[in-house]
Write a protein that holds these residues in place. Structure first.
Motif, PDB file in Angstrom:
ATOM      1  N   UNK A 379       2.392  18.042 -47.744  1.00  0.00           N
ATOM      2  CA  UNK A 379       3.079  17.659 -49.154  1.00  0.00           C
ATOM      3  C   UNK A 379       1.962  16.552 -48.713  1.00  0.00           C
ATOM      4  N   UNK A 380       1.287  15.775 -49.772  1.00  0.00           N
ATOM      5  CA  UNK A 380       0.696  14.267 -49.776  1.00  0.00           C
ATOM      6  C   UNK A 380       0.672  14.329 -50.827  1.00  0.00           C
ATOM      7  N   UNK A 381       0.975  12.794 -51.624  1.00  0.00           N
ATOM      8  CA  UNK A 381       0.741  12.371 -53.276  1.00  0.00           C
ATOM      9  C   UNK A 381      -0.146  10.795 -52.647  1.00  0.00           C
ATOM     10  N   UNK A 382      -0.401  10.464 -54.282  1.00  0.00           N
ATOM     11  CA  UNK A 382      -0.777   9.221 -53.896  1.00  0.00           C
ATOM     12  C   UNK A 382      -0.466   7.576 -54.583  1.00  0.00           C
ATOM     13  N   UNK A 383       0.049   6.854 -54.256  1.00  0.00           N
ATOM     14  CA  UNK A 383       0.362   5.754 -54.652  1.00  0.00           C
ATOM     15  C   UNK A 383       0.219   4.221 -54.289  1.00  0.00           C
ATOM     16  N   UNK A 384      -0.728   3.629 -54.661  1.00  0.00           N
ATOM     17  CA  UNK A 384      -0.945   2.340 -54.290  1.00  0.00           C
ATOM     18  C   UNK A 384      -1.831   1.727 -55.224  1.00  0.00           C
ATOM     19  N   UNK A 385      -1.480  -0.348 -54.638  1.00  0.00           N
ATOM     20  CA  UNK A 385      -2.521  -0.921 -55.406  1.00  0.00           C
ATOM     21  C   UNK A 385      -3.786  -0.620 -56.678  1.00  0.00           C
ATOM     22  N   UNK A 386      -3.888  -1.652 -57.859  1.00  0.00           N
ATOM     23  CA  UNK A 386      -5.271  -1.192 -57.814  1.00  0.00           C
ATOM     24  C   UNK A 386      -5.573  -0.074 -58.641  1.00  0.00           C
ATOM     25  N   UNK A 387      -6.589  -0.825 -59.683  1.00  0.00           N
ATOM     26  CA  UNK A 387      -6.836   1.118 -60.952  1.00  0.00           C
ATOM     27  C   UNK A 387      -7.926   1.310 -60.495  1.00  0.00           C
ATOM     28  N   UNK A 388      -8.354   2.338 -60.784  1.00  0.00           N
ATOM     29  CA  UNK A 388      -9.394   2.767 -60.443  1.00  0.00           C
ATOM     30  C   UNK A 388     -10.893   3.244 -60.823  1.00  0.00           C
ATOM     31  N   UNK A 389     -10.103   2.111 -62.663  1.00  0.00           N
ATOM     32  CA  UNK A 389     -11.617   2.074 -63.642  1.00  0.00           C
ATOM     33  C   UNK A 389     -12.325   0.929 -63.409  1.00  0.00           C
ATOM     34  N   UNK A 390     -11.504  -0.337 -62.142  1.00  0.00           N
ATOM     35  CA  UNK A 390     -12.292  -1.056 -61.844  1.00  0.00           C
ATOM     36  C   UNK A 390     -13.344  -0.738 -60.574  1.00  0.00           C
ATOM     37  N   UNK A 391     -13.011   0.180 -59.693  1.00  0.00           N
ATOM     38  CA  UNK A 391     -12.701   0.356 -58.728  1.00  0.00           C
ATOM     39  C   UNK A 391     -14.846   1.075 -58.547  1.00  0.00           C
ATOM     40  N   UNK A 392     -15.907   0.461 -57.669  1.00  0.00           N
ATOM     41  CA  UNK A 392     -17.230   1.233 -57.149  1.00  0.00           C
ATOM     42  C   UNK A 392     -17.970   0.071 -58.452  1.00  0.00           C
ATOM     43  N   UNK A 393     -17.267  -0.933 -59.199  1.00  0.00           N
ATOM     44  CA  UNK A 393     -18.283  -1.729 -59.730  1.00  0.00           C
ATOM     45  C   UNK A 393     -17.650  -3.160 -59.504  1.00  0.00           C
ATOM     46  N   UNK A 394     -18.639  -4.338 -59.960  1.00  0.00           N
ATOM     47  CA  UNK A 394     -19.022  -5.343 -60.099  1.00  0.00           C
ATOM     48  C   UNK A 394     -17.669  -5.850 -60.233  1.00  0.00           C
ATOM     49  N   UNK A 395     -16.948  -5.298 -60.739  1.00  0.00           N
ATOM     50  CA  UNK A 395     -15.304  -6.086 -61.482  1.00  0.00           C
ATOM     51  C   UNK A 395     -14.415  -5.476 -60.668  1.00  0.00           C
ATOM     52  N   UNK A 396     -15.131  -5.032 -59.542  1.00  0.00           N
ATOM     53  CA  UNK A 396     -13.857  -4.256 -58.796  1.00  0.00           C
ATOM     54  C   UNK A 396     -12.798  -5.742 -58.152  1.00  0.00           C
ATOM     55  N   UNK A 397     -11.379  -5.824 -57.950  1.00  0.00           N
ATOM     56  CA  UNK A 397     -10.411  -6.680 -58.385  1.00  0.00           C
ATOM     57  C   UNK A 397      -8.871  -5.704 -58.195  1.00  0.00           C
ATOM     58  N   UNK A 398      -8.194  -6.701 -57.461  1.00  0.00           N
ATOM     59  CA  UNK A 398      -6.654  -5.948 -57.466  1.00  0.00           C
ATOM     60  C   UNK A 398      -5.317  -8.008 -58.172  1.00  0.00           C
ATOM     61  N   UNK A 399      -4.987  -7.572 -58.504  1.00  0.00           N
ATOM     62  CA  UNK A 399      -3.002  -7.688 -58.370  1.00  0.00           C
ATOM     63  C   UNK A 399      -2.612  -8.661 -56.833  1.00  0.00           C
ATOM     64  N   UNK A 400      -2.247  -9.458 -56.658  1.00  0.00           N
ATOM     65  CA  UNK A 400      -1.274  -9.238 -55.765  1.00  0.00           C
ATOM     66  C   UNK A 400       0.120  -9.417 -55.915  1.00  0.00           C
ATOM     67  N   UNK A 401       0.527  -9.871 -57.301  1.00  0.00           N
ATOM     68  CA  UNK A 401       2.123  -9.510 -57.349  1.00  0.00           C
ATOM     69  C   UNK A 401       2.142  -7.802 -57.922  1.00  0.00           C
ATOM     70  N   UNK A 402       0.936  -7.163 -57.777  1.00  0.00           N
ATOM     71  CA  UNK A 402       0.747  -5.912 -57.865  1.00  0.00           C
ATOM     72  C   UNK A 402       1.162  -5.282 -56.573  1.00  0.00           C
ATOM     73  N   UNK A 403      -0.060  -5.824 -55.210  1.00  0.00           N
ATOM     74  CA  UNK A 403       0.218  -5.291 -53.946  1.00  0.00           C
ATOM     75  C   UNK A 403       1.238  -5.795 -53.974  1.00  0.00           C
ATOM     76  N   UNK A 404       2.286  -6.463 -53.846  1.00  0.00           N
ATOM     77  CA  UNK A 404       3.681  -7.561 -53.223  1.00  0.00           C
ATOM     78  C   UNK A 404       4.619  -6.120 -54.385  1.00  0.00           C
TER      79      UNK A 404
END
Length: 421
Positions: A379-404
């Motif tokens: 049984x598997x699910x996905x949950x993680x920081x970031x938004x896939x809409x900026x993945x694979x792009x030069x705008x790729x980023x993540x919020x440290x607040x969300x990481x915490x």
């Protein structure tokens, strides 16, 4: 509603170390199939050993994996692949929970589109920029942070935690496939792909197609004596757009929030070899979305039927039909069994650590390693920081607040799944 052990583990999370770890991971240019992919696996093995885990770091037998009839496909050329699993040594009769993440990233593309070097992490206020920031090195940092906090708090687990760090996810799932084939399994799995504050319990699939469209070459000045493969391709392109619309007409409720749950996208088009010649061949490659619960063979058949019907309706293609082949990655769909308690555990952990609204549940329109673990009965699910809409792009980023926030949720969810002594 936190237990003493949960509160102690939360207090042990080192937020500065989380940010530092993320930046160190981004700085390794671990593009799929590159030597840096292997380099990062060895670095992570050292981190897991430092955290006191029993580490299995092995060179994968690529010929044997490629020859396996269930091999999920690959696109990147590679000479080696390393598997890495770290398991907590202590544990009693409790369950084993897998924390899974892929170390590989896609190439950065046009470097002029980036603000600086994509592999030199750039921090602006709360945000970390760079290739792999959200897809998915922030997720790996969250797993490492959770493991470190539980160890620092001195918590004894009733079950076990197993960190599965894998290569080759971006082009098919080689690393996850090889890890499962080696016998590393568990009772449940959290994959830390970027989910933008949601719990992802299902993934669509994706198949890579190659479409070869013939033409007839001649000198460019006498193009009326030839047939341009570019012109011959156009009715096929229109037919594929209609196929996409048909396949997205009635999506599964988990996918209904996406504008195009099962996208059909042409990613590359190559035609001709000389500017003053009419091109006699066009090759288009792309990805075909696989619907939830759909057999990939049925998706391929629908695509091939669409191409055949479009060729039959065209005066040139009727006698010179396009051909379809299926190279590269093969992502089936996958999902957590309906009614499984794992999402509620994660929601409860989030409510007790972050408060606010409950984590929504949805499906994702892209393929991932979820389908390999789910297909193996985990049984598997996905949950993680970031938004896939900026993945694979030069705008790729993540919020440290969300990481915490994700790390805090994972710490509590992990302890509730595995149990303490």
């Amino acid at each position: 509603m936190l237990s003493d052990e949960e509160a102690a583990a939360l207090a042990a999370i080192d937020e500065k170390e989380l940010a530092r770890t993320l930046q160190e991971l981004i700085a390794v240019p671990s593009v799929t199939g590159s030597p840096a992919e292997s380099e990062l696996q060895h670095q992570l093995a050292g981190r897991l050993e430092w955290l006191g885990l029993d580490v299995d770091l092995w060179s994968m037998d690529l010929p044997a994996l490629f020859a396996d009839p269930d091999f999920p496909g690959a696109e990147a050329a590679r000479d080696e692949a390393w598997g890495l699993v770290g398991t907590t040594p202590d544990g009693g009769d409790g369950p084993t929970l897998i924390l899974q993440g892929h170390v590989d990233v896609v190439p950065p593309g046009d470097l002029t589109a980036w603000e600086g070097d994509p592999f030199v992490p750039r921090v602006t206020k709360d945000v970390v920029h760079g290739r792999g920031a959200c897809d998915m090195k922030a997720g790996i940092a969250a797993h490492l942070g959770a493991l470190a906090a539980i160890r620092s708090a001195g918590i004894r687990l009733r079950g076990r935690l197993a960190a599965h760090f894998v290569v080759g996810e971006e082009d098919g799932g080689l690393g996850a496939f090889g890890t499962l084939r080696r016998g590393h399994r568990g009772d449940a799995c959290f994959i830390s792909e970027p989910t933008a504050g949601a719990v992802v319990t299902a993934n669509a699939g994706a198949l890579t197609f190659r479409l070869a469209v013939p033409g007839r070459a001649t000198h460019g000045s006498t193009r009326d004596q030839g047939v341009s493969a570019v012109d011959a391709y156009l009715p096929l392109h229109r037919a594929l757009a209609r196929l996409e619309a048909d396949r997205n007409a009635d999506p599964d409720p988990l996918m209904a929030g996406h504008p195009i749950p099962y996208a059909l996208s042409v990613g590359t088009v190559h035609a001709g070899d000389w500017a003053s010649s009419v091109p006699d061949l066009l090759v288009a490659e792309g990805r075909l979305g696989v619907r939830l619960g759909e057999d990939p063979a049925d998706a391929r058949a629908a695509f091939e039927r669409c191409v055949a019907e479009a060729c039959a309706a065209d005066p040139w293609l009727r006698d010179h039909p396009a051909t379809v082949t299926w190279p590269g990655g093969r992502f089936a769909s996958g999902r957590l069994p309906a009614g499984h308690p794992l999402p509620d555990v994660l929601r409860g952990a989030h409510a007790d650590t972050a408060g606010g609204s409950a984590l929504p549940e949805r499906g994702a329109p892209y393929g991932s390693d979820l389908r390999l673990y789910a297909g193996d009965g985990i049984p598997t699910l996905q949950y993680g920081p970031g938004d896939v809409r900026v993945a694979h792009s030069p705008r790729e980023q993540v919020s440290l607040r969300e990481l915490v926030e994700v790390t805090r949720t994972l710490v509590v969810a992990v302890l509730r799944v595995v149990g303490t002594r």
